[in-house]
Structures are given as structure tokens and as C-alpha cells.
Write a protein that holds these residues in place. Structure first.
Motif, PDB file in Angstrom:
ATOM      1  N   SER A 182     -15.018  -3.266  15.046  1.00 15.71           N
ATOM      2  CA  SER A 182     -14.988  -4.378  16.000  1.00 15.71           C
ATOM      3  C   SER A 182     -14.374  -3.982  17.334  1.00 15.71           C
ATOM      4  N   ASN A 183     -13.647  -2.864  17.379  1.00 16.43           N
ATOM      5  CA  ASN A 183     -13.024  -2.438  18.615  1.00 16.43           C
ATOM      6  C   ASN A 183     -13.961  -1.578  19.472  1.00 16.43           C
ATOM      7  N   PHE A 184     -15.176  -1.326  18.992  1.00 20.33           N
ATOM      8  CA  PHE A 184     -16.143  -0.492  19.712  1.00 20.33           C
ATOM      9  C   PHE A 184     -17.441  -1.267  19.911  1.00 20.33           C
ATOM     10  N   ASN A 185     -18.232  -0.828  20.885  1.00 18.90           N
ATOM     11  CA  ASN A 185     -19.487  -1.526  21.165  1.00 18.90           C
ATOM     12  C   ASN A 185     -20.714  -0.625  21.110  1.00 18.90           C
ATOM     13  N   SER A 186     -20.523   0.672  20.774  1.00 22.40           N
ATOM     14  CA  SER A 186     -21.670   1.578  20.746  1.00 22.40           C
ATOM     15  C   SER A 186     -21.481   2.638  19.673  1.00 22.40           C
ATOM     16  N   LEU A 187     -22.602   3.051  19.126  1.00 22.97           N
ATOM     17  CA  LEU A 187     -22.639   4.187  18.213  1.00 22.97           C
ATOM     18  C   LEU A 187     -22.999   5.426  19.023  1.00 22.97           C
ATOM     19  N   ILE A 233     -26.027   4.351  21.265  1.00 27.56           N
ATOM     20  CA  ILE A 233     -26.765   3.172  20.792  1.00 27.56           C
ATOM     21  C   ILE A 233     -25.824   1.976  20.814  1.00 27.56           C
ATOM     22  N   PRO A 234     -25.954   1.080  21.772  1.00 23.87           N
ATOM     23  CA  PRO A 234     -25.128  -0.145  21.739  1.00 23.87           C
ATOM     24  C   PRO A 234     -25.423  -0.957  20.483  1.00 23.87           C
ATOM     25  N   PHE A 235     -24.413  -1.538  19.912  1.00 25.83           N
ATOM     26  CA  PHE A 235     -24.602  -2.354  18.717  1.00 25.83           C
ATOM     27  C   PHE A 235     -25.505  -3.561  18.984  1.00 25.83           C
ATOM     28  N   SER A 236     -25.596  -3.973  20.235  1.00 22.06           N
ATOM     29  CA  SER A 236     -26.467  -5.099  20.572  1.00 22.06           C
ATOM     30  C   SER A 236     -27.945  -4.743  20.431  1.00 22.06           C
ATOM     31  N   LYS A 237     -28.260  -3.433  20.324  1.00 28.33           N
ATOM     32  CA  LYS A 237     -29.648  -3.002  20.187  1.00 28.33           C
ATOM     33  C   LYS A 237     -30.135  -3.053  18.741  1.00 28.33           C
TER      34      LYS A 237
END
Length: 305
Positions: A182-187, A233-237
């Protein structure tokens, strides 16, 4: 030791008929497979009844049992200490300032043992997949041959896939653990492919039962060639595949980054032939410039004028 006594008392009070089912997850290493013999009443016709008490057939290793219990209690102690310190065993100031984190890297056979591979052979297919260390033990090499020939079983309609999946985390006393991203936004990955597309899969296990086993996917297109590529890879993708719930434009479903089970890769581009994917590391990135929450268009299907 108090925990062990409590477990034993609870198992005893639970009734003799199911006592072995309660104790087996905790004291399984103490007993051999002969535990099931205690509850088997089958006897070959014509044979004499066994005069030896059934409890004497149990191969009980007290030393081995205490060693396992000591190990599990040590793991529980370490988990409790980390929990009291902060998320992931880090103080809160370090946790919130963390920008990058390497979750998996491939430098030895021990790193490969954290992953499992599978293919359509499980359903009667003919694809082959292998996993080994690359040159100089600096990366993992996933390779094999894809075969889209459908098994002649009269039921299977599609075939031709190979996959690689990380083993889920296991806590003390075989408890299920989760990744908290949860503290990150991308892989963030460093890979070298052969130009074929791969599907990156994230498996989740949310709190609510109707959201169990949600699977999120992202198509990763490798460019091939001798050079490594770094992919963010942003998690929003990631989009939700159809596993009990349907994602639509009016009610988007976001990835729950606090209840992740594991991550995997799948190839199934319907092209017969060899494939190869090298993985250097798999990490996380907190890109402050990326503020997107949902990558797909959201609109009302029937807007009111």
C-alpha cells in the motif's frame, strides 16, 4: 509452552472423534502417517483381531515435536516483535519515506525455490516450461516451448500456456500471510524477453468472501534483443479478470494493495514455438509524480440531461 498446553486442552475438550484433526496442523511432525490407522476399523476377512493396542502403533517422536514447536514459537515471537516496531518490521518514519523495495531477486537456487512453474500439461496439453539460473547466476531464465494443440478429451477447447508463480508467504503455525504494498504505486521489473507478450498476474485475497481469489492482470510486451529493459507498471494499469466479479466503467474495481497473496507470469499468445524470459529482479516503486488512481475511462452509461 503455555500456547502448546492451551492447544492440547482445546483439542481434548473438542471431543475424541475430531481430536486428530485439530492437533495435526500443529503436531503433525510428531506423528507419522500412522495417525489415520487409529481410526480405521477395516480388518482382512479371516484374520485374527489385533491384540496390540492401537495407540502403540503411533510413531511418536517427542524430541522432533519439541524442535518443531520451538521453531514455530520463535517465528511467532519474531512476527510479534516486527509488528510492534512497525509495518514490515520497520519504524514508521522509515516506512513512509521508503521509495523503492526489491521483493524478489534471482541470484541463487534458493531464490528459484520460492517459485513454481506450470503448463497446460496439467490439463493434457503438450507445452513445456523450465526454470533455471542464467549465466553467472545473475538472473532467472524461464524458457520452454508453447504448443497450442488441444487435448482430445472432448471437453477442453483451448490450450497452450505456461506460467511461473511465486509461492505465497507462510507465517508461524502455517498461517497465511500477505504482502502489503500500500505504500507503493508501481511495480518495477528488470527483464529481457524475446519479443513475445507476457501477462503479469497479481493474486489477492481481500477480507470480504465475495472478493476472494480476485486476479488482476497486465500485458507486458517485451521487445527482444540482447539488451535488458526496465519496466514500470503502475498498479492502476492492472485490470480485474472475470473471477466472480465483473469490472465495468461505471463501477471500477481498484487493486487492494494491502491483501496481496502472490505474483506470477503467464505466456499464452497462441503462437507455437520456443519462448524465453530472463528476470533480474522484481521490485516496488513509489513514484511521487504518478497520481493516477484508475487508468481506464470512467463515465456514466445513462447520464441525465
Amino acid at each position: 509452552m503455555a500456547l502448546a498446553v492451551t492447544l492440547l486442552k482445546g483439542a481434548y475438550l473438542g471431543g475424541g472423534c475430531c481430536r486428530h484433526k485439530v492437533l495435526h496442523p500443529f503436531l503433525g511432525p510428531l506423528l507419522s502417517n500412522s495417525v489415520s490407522k487409529l481410526y480405521s476399523s477395516y480388518r482382512r476377512p479371516g484374520s485374527q483381531p489385533e491384540k496390540k493396542p492401537s495407540w502403540k502403533n503411533v510413531d511418536f517422536s517427542l524430541k522432533k515435536g519439541f524442535d518443531v514447536l520451538k521453531t514455530q514459537l520463535g517465528m511467532l515471537k519474531k512476527e510479534t516483535e516486527d509488528y510492534l516496531i512497525g509495518p514490515g518490521g520497520q519504524p514508521f518514519d522509515q516506512y513512509f519515506l521508503e521509495q523503492t523495495k526489491v521483493v524478489w531477486e534471482f541470484r541463487s537456487q534458493e531464490d528459484l525455490s520460492k517459485w513454481v512453474i506450470s503448463s497446460d500439461v496439467e490439463i493434457g496439453g503438450k507445452s513445456e516450461v523450465y526454470l533455471k539460473m542464467g549465466r553467472n547466476n545473475q538472473a532467472a531464465m524461464l524458457y520452454g516451448t508453447l504448443n497450442t494443440e488441444v487435448p482430445r478429451d472432448g471437453e477442453t477447447k483451448y490450450s497452450g500456456y505456461c506460467s511461473m508463480r511465486a509461492k505465497p508467504l507462510v507465517g508461524s503455525f502455517a498461517r497465511k500471510k500477505y504482502y502489503d504494498w500500500s505504500n507503493f504505486n508501481s511495480l518495477y521489473l528488470r527483464v529481457r524477453g524475446d519479443g513475445r507478450p507476457w501477462m503479469v498476474n497479481i493474486y489477492t485475497d481481500p477480507y470480504f468472501s465475495h472478493q476472494k481469489d480476485d486476479l488482476y492482470n497486465y500485458f507486458m510486451f517485451t521487445r527482444g534483443g540482447p539488451y535488458w529493459e526496465e519496466i514500470k507498471i503502475p498498479f492502476s494499469k492492472f485490470f480485474l479478470s472475470s473471477r466472480g466479479r465483473v469490472q465495468d466503467d461505471q463501477h471500477p474495481i481498484w487493486l487492494d494493495k494491502a491483501s496481496l497473496l502472490t505474483l506470477g507470469f503467464t505466456i499464452g499468445d497462441k503462437v507455437d514455438g520456443p519462448f524465453q524470459l530472463e528476470l533480474d529482479f522484481i521490485g516496488l516503486l513509489n513514484d511521487r509524480a504518478h497520481t493516477e488512481e484508475f487508468a481506464y475511462e470512467v463515465y456514466e452509461k445513462n447520464p441525465r440531461g
